[in-house]
Design a protein around this motif. Sequence first.
Motif, PDB file in Angstrom:
ATOM      1  N   GLY A 120     -14.907   1.140  -4.098  1.00 31.56           N
ATOM      2  CA  GLY A 120     -13.893   0.068  -4.148  1.00 31.56           C
ATOM      3  C   GLY A 120     -13.698  -0.573  -2.787  1.00 31.56           C
ATOM      4  N   TRP A 121     -13.616   0.259  -1.745  1.00 31.31           N
ATOM      5  CA  TRP A 121     -13.330  -0.277  -0.403  1.00 31.31           C
ATOM      6  C   TRP A 121     -14.535  -0.972   0.229  1.00 31.31           C
ATOM      7  N   SER A 122     -15.712  -0.809  -0.349  1.00 32.84           N
ATOM      8  CA  SER A 122     -16.898  -1.405   0.288  1.00 32.84           C
ATOM      9  C   SER A 122     -16.848  -2.936   0.275  1.00 32.84           C
ATOM     10  N   VAL A 131      -7.921   6.199  12.398  1.00 32.41           N
ATOM     11  CA  VAL A 131      -8.244   6.869  11.127  1.00 32.41           C
ATOM     12  C   VAL A 131      -8.309   5.827  10.007  1.00 32.41           C
ATOM     13  N   ALA A 132      -9.382   5.875   9.225  1.00 28.69           N
ATOM     14  CA  ALA A 132      -9.615   4.884   8.155  1.00 28.69           C
ATOM     15  C   ALA A 132      -9.692   3.488   8.778  1.00 28.69           C
ATOM     16  N   CYS A 133     -10.616   3.354   9.712  1.00 29.93           N
ATOM     17  CA  CYS A 133     -10.671   2.176  10.600  1.00 29.93           C
ATOM     18  C   CYS A 133     -11.224   0.935   9.926  1.00 29.93           C
ATOM     19  N   GLY A 134     -11.857   1.055   8.758  1.00 26.38           N
ATOM     20  CA  GLY A 134     -12.421  -0.123   8.099  1.00 26.38           C
ATOM     21  C   GLY A 134     -13.407  -0.831   9.009  1.00 26.38           C
ATOM     22  N   GLY A 183     -12.796  -2.024  11.835  1.00 24.36           N
ATOM     23  CA  GLY A 183     -12.553  -1.729  13.249  1.00 24.36           C
ATOM     24  C   GLY A 183     -11.485  -2.563  13.939  1.00 24.36           C
ATOM     25  N   VAL A 184     -10.595  -3.210  13.168  1.00 27.48           N
ATOM     26  CA  VAL A 184      -9.648  -4.125  13.829  1.00 27.48           C
ATOM     27  C   VAL A 184      -8.723  -3.411  14.829  1.00 27.48           C
ATOM     28  N   VAL A 185      -8.225  -2.244  14.449  1.00 29.99           N
ATOM     29  CA  VAL A 185      -7.319  -1.509  15.356  1.00 29.99           C
ATOM     30  C   VAL A 185      -8.137  -0.893  16.500  1.00 29.99           C
ATOM     31  N   LEU A 231     -12.963   6.236  12.504  1.00 27.28           N
ATOM     32  CA  LEU A 231     -13.525   7.044  11.412  1.00 27.28           C
ATOM     33  C   LEU A 231     -13.154   6.399  10.083  1.00 27.28           C
ATOM     34  N   ASP A 232     -14.110   6.341   9.171  1.00 22.96           N
ATOM     35  CA  ASP A 232     -13.825   5.779   7.845  1.00 22.96           C
ATOM     36  C   ASP A 232     -14.751   6.406   6.808  1.00 22.96           C
ATOM     37  N   LEU A 233     -14.262   6.356   5.559  1.00 24.33           N
ATOM     38  CA  LEU A 233     -15.002   6.898   4.419  1.00 24.33           C
ATOM     39  C   LEU A 233     -16.168   6.001   4.012  1.00 24.33           C
ATOM     40  N   THR A 234     -16.093   4.705   4.360  1.00 21.81           N
ATOM     41  CA  THR A 234     -16.977   3.708   3.739  1.00 21.81           C
ATOM     42  C   THR A 234     -18.033   3.203   4.716  1.00 21.81           C
ATOM     43  N   PRO A 235     -19.304   3.624   4.554  1.00 21.21           N
ATOM     44  CA  PRO A 235     -20.327   3.296   5.556  1.00 21.21           C
ATOM     45  C   PRO A 235     -20.565   1.798   5.740  1.00 21.21           C
ATOM     46  N   SER A 261      -3.342   4.790  12.373  1.00 18.16           N
ATOM     47  CA  SER A 261      -3.970   4.415  11.103  1.00 18.16           C
ATOM     48  C   SER A 261      -3.228   3.204  10.545  1.00 18.16           C
ATOM     49  N   GLN A 262      -3.973   2.170  10.238  1.00 11.12           N
ATOM     50  CA  GLN A 262      -3.363   0.962   9.667  1.00 11.12           C
ATOM     51  C   GLN A 262      -3.735   0.871   8.186  1.00 11.12           C
ATOM     52  N   TYR A 263      -2.760   1.048   7.327  1.00 11.85           N
ATOM     53  CA  TYR A 263      -2.948   0.972   5.871  1.00 11.85           C
ATOM     54  C   TYR A 263      -4.163   1.807   5.454  1.00 11.85           C
ATOM     55  N   GLY A 264      -4.370   2.962   6.101  1.00 12.41           N
ATOM     56  CA  GLY A 264      -5.605   3.698   5.892  1.00 12.41           C
ATOM     57  C   GLY A 264      -5.426   5.117   5.386  1.00 12.41           C
ATOM     58  N   ILE A 305      -3.105   6.507   4.170  1.00 13.09           N
ATOM     59  CA  ILE A 305      -2.288   6.553   2.944  1.00 13.09           C
ATOM     60  C   ILE A 305      -3.147   6.737   1.702  1.00 13.09           C
ATOM     61  N   PHE A 306      -4.450   6.440   1.813  1.00 14.63           N
ATOM     62  CA  PHE A 306      -5.324   6.572   0.648  1.00 14.63           C
ATOM     63  C   PHE A 306      -5.952   7.959   0.521  1.00 14.63           C
ATOM     64  N   ALA A 307      -5.696   8.817   1.484  1.00 14.95           N
ATOM     65  CA  ALA A 307      -6.137  10.206   1.315  1.00 14.95           C
ATOM     66  C   ALA A 307      -5.349  10.793   0.147  1.00 14.95           C
ATOM     67  N   PRO A 308      -6.004  11.449  -0.785  1.00  8.82           N
ATOM     68  CA  PRO A 308      -5.279  11.894  -1.985  1.00  8.82           C
ATOM     69  C   PRO A 308      -4.202  12.935  -1.715  1.00  8.82           C
TER      70      PRO A 308
HETATM   71  C1  LIG Z   1      -6.768  -1.224   3.522  1.00  7.89           C
HETATM   72  S1  LIG Z   1      -8.241  -0.627   4.281  1.00  7.89           S
HETATM   73  C2  LIG Z   1      -7.690  -0.628   5.985  1.00  7.89           C
HETATM   74  C3  LIG Z   1      -8.813  -0.738   6.984  1.00  7.89           C
HETATM   75  C4  LIG Z   1      -8.375  -0.981   8.432  1.00  7.89           C
HETATM   76  N1  LIG Z   1      -7.577   0.117   8.943  1.00  7.89           N
HETATM   77  C5  LIG Z   1      -7.667  -2.280   8.584  1.00  7.89           C
HETATM   78  O1  LIG Z   1      -6.457  -2.278   8.894  1.00  7.89           O
HETATM   79  O2  LIG Z   1      -8.313  -3.324   8.401  1.00  7.89           O
HETATM   80  C6  LIG Z   1      -8.246   1.101   3.843  1.00  7.89           C
HETATM   81  C7  LIG Z   1      -9.372   1.898   4.466  1.00  7.89           C
HETATM   82  O3  LIG Z   1      -9.173   3.288   4.177  1.00  7.89           O
HETATM   83  C8  LIG Z   1     -10.460   3.886   4.059  1.00  7.89           C
HETATM   84  N2  LIG Z   1     -10.275   5.179   3.398  1.00  7.89           N
HETATM   85  C9  LIG Z   1      -9.834   5.426   2.143  1.00  7.89           C
HETATM   86  N3  LIG Z   1      -9.778   6.754   1.919  1.00  7.89           N
HETATM   87  C10 LIG Z   1     -10.195   7.379   3.065  1.00  7.89           C
HETATM   88  C11 LIG Z   1     -10.356   8.740   3.452  1.00  7.89           C
HETATM   89  N4  LIG Z   1     -10.080   9.745   2.617  1.00  7.89           N
HETATM   90  N5  LIG Z   1     -10.798   9.000   4.714  1.00  7.89           N
HETATM   91  C12 LIG Z   1     -11.109   7.990   5.562  1.00  7.89           C
HETATM   92  N6  LIG Z   1     -10.978   6.672   5.234  1.00  7.89           N
HETATM   93  C13 LIG Z   1     -10.515   6.372   4.006  1.00  7.89           C
HETATM   94  C14 LIG Z   1     -11.242   2.835   3.291  1.00  7.89           C
HETATM   95  O4  LIG Z   1     -12.636   3.029   3.368  1.00  7.89           O
HETATM   96  C15 LIG Z   1     -10.764   1.554   3.959  1.00  7.89           C
HETATM   97  O5  LIG Z   1     -11.575   1.202   5.046  1.00  7.89           O
END
Ligand SMILES: C[S@@+](CC[C@H](N)C(=O)[O-])C[C@H]1O[C@@H](n2cnc3c(N)ncnc32)[C@H](O)[C@@H]1O
Length: 265
Positions: free
Chosen positions: A14-16, A47-50, A52-54, A68-72, A111-114, A116-119
């Motif tokens: 989904g995040w790709s 954390v969850a850098c997407g 790389g904006v932050v 670091l991010d989940l999505t290559p 972590s910016q909006y990131g 939070i998606f860890a389950p």
């Molecule tokens: C809303 S985007 C935010 C990206 C970036 N921080 C920004 O502000 O543009 C959420 C990000 O969380 C990452 N993400 C989701 N679950 C994750 C996990 N368990 N570990 C690391 N990254 C995760 C996604 O791949 C995605 O890049």
Amino acid sequence: MDVLDGFKTVQREGWSHFAPMAALTTVPAARLVRYAGVQPADRVLDVACGTGVVAITAARIGAHVIGLDLTPSLLSIARDNAALAGVTIEFREGDCETLPFEDASFDVVVSQYGHIFAPRPAVATAEMLRVLKRGGTLAFSTWPPELFVGRLFTLVSRYASPPPTGVEHPSLWGDPAVVRDRLGAAVTDLRFDRDTMVIPSLSPQHSRDATERTAGPVVALIQQLREQDPRSLDAFRREYEALTAEYWTENTMRQGYLLTRATKA
Ligand SMILES: C[S@@+](CC[C@H](N)C(=O)[O-])C[C@H]1O[C@@H](n2cnc3c(N)ncnc32)[C@H](O)[C@@H]1O
């Protein structure tokens, strides 16, 4: 496959598609870096850098940053972005529930909006605090449940297949009482503020369309409804646009968010 691994695989897919949204997260990235008090030469983990904006914002003021991010596919764009900005950042594929770093490796974890998606919030919280030095700063931006994105998450949950047991709702990270409880005695100087993301948008329909194409959980839901329940897709879109209309005025969407900052005890 473990159910949580399956959940993360869906998240990764989904995040790709998220890269176009990074144009919108660029401005709040600067706000978060300032809020976290990043200093030149600090060791910073995004954390969850997407894309790389932050991370790049912090590196441009002289910090040593790892993203670091989940999505290559997002990390590949992040590397291009860092090269274009002329900064050196290590971008690593990984999961914020198992951070591949030694204890006390960073002065600042953001972590910016990131995250939070860890389950499992307790697992992600423990990991982010583990890699932070004592006296270091933890700072993140999240979506309050009662504002637009939090309400959108709730709408998405009503239409989506239920997540595996134990997966918590991401917008709980937008509730200061929950955050206080999750961080507990591991931090001091806990502080909250609010800001607003201001997004150019030609119509509520444009806003919906852009989110459907880019925001992981919404991308996944649209795919699910298209395949399994096209009638519900129409109903979801109507509800989405009605919700959007509450926050849309004069070609602008206003998305309020919560900033949290704390010091590791
Ligand atoms: C809303 S985007 C935010 C990206 C970036 N921080 C920004 O502000 O543009 C959420 C990000 O969380 C990452 N993400 C989701 N679950 C994750 C996990 N368990 N570990 C690391 N990254 C995760 C996604 O791949 C995605 O890049």
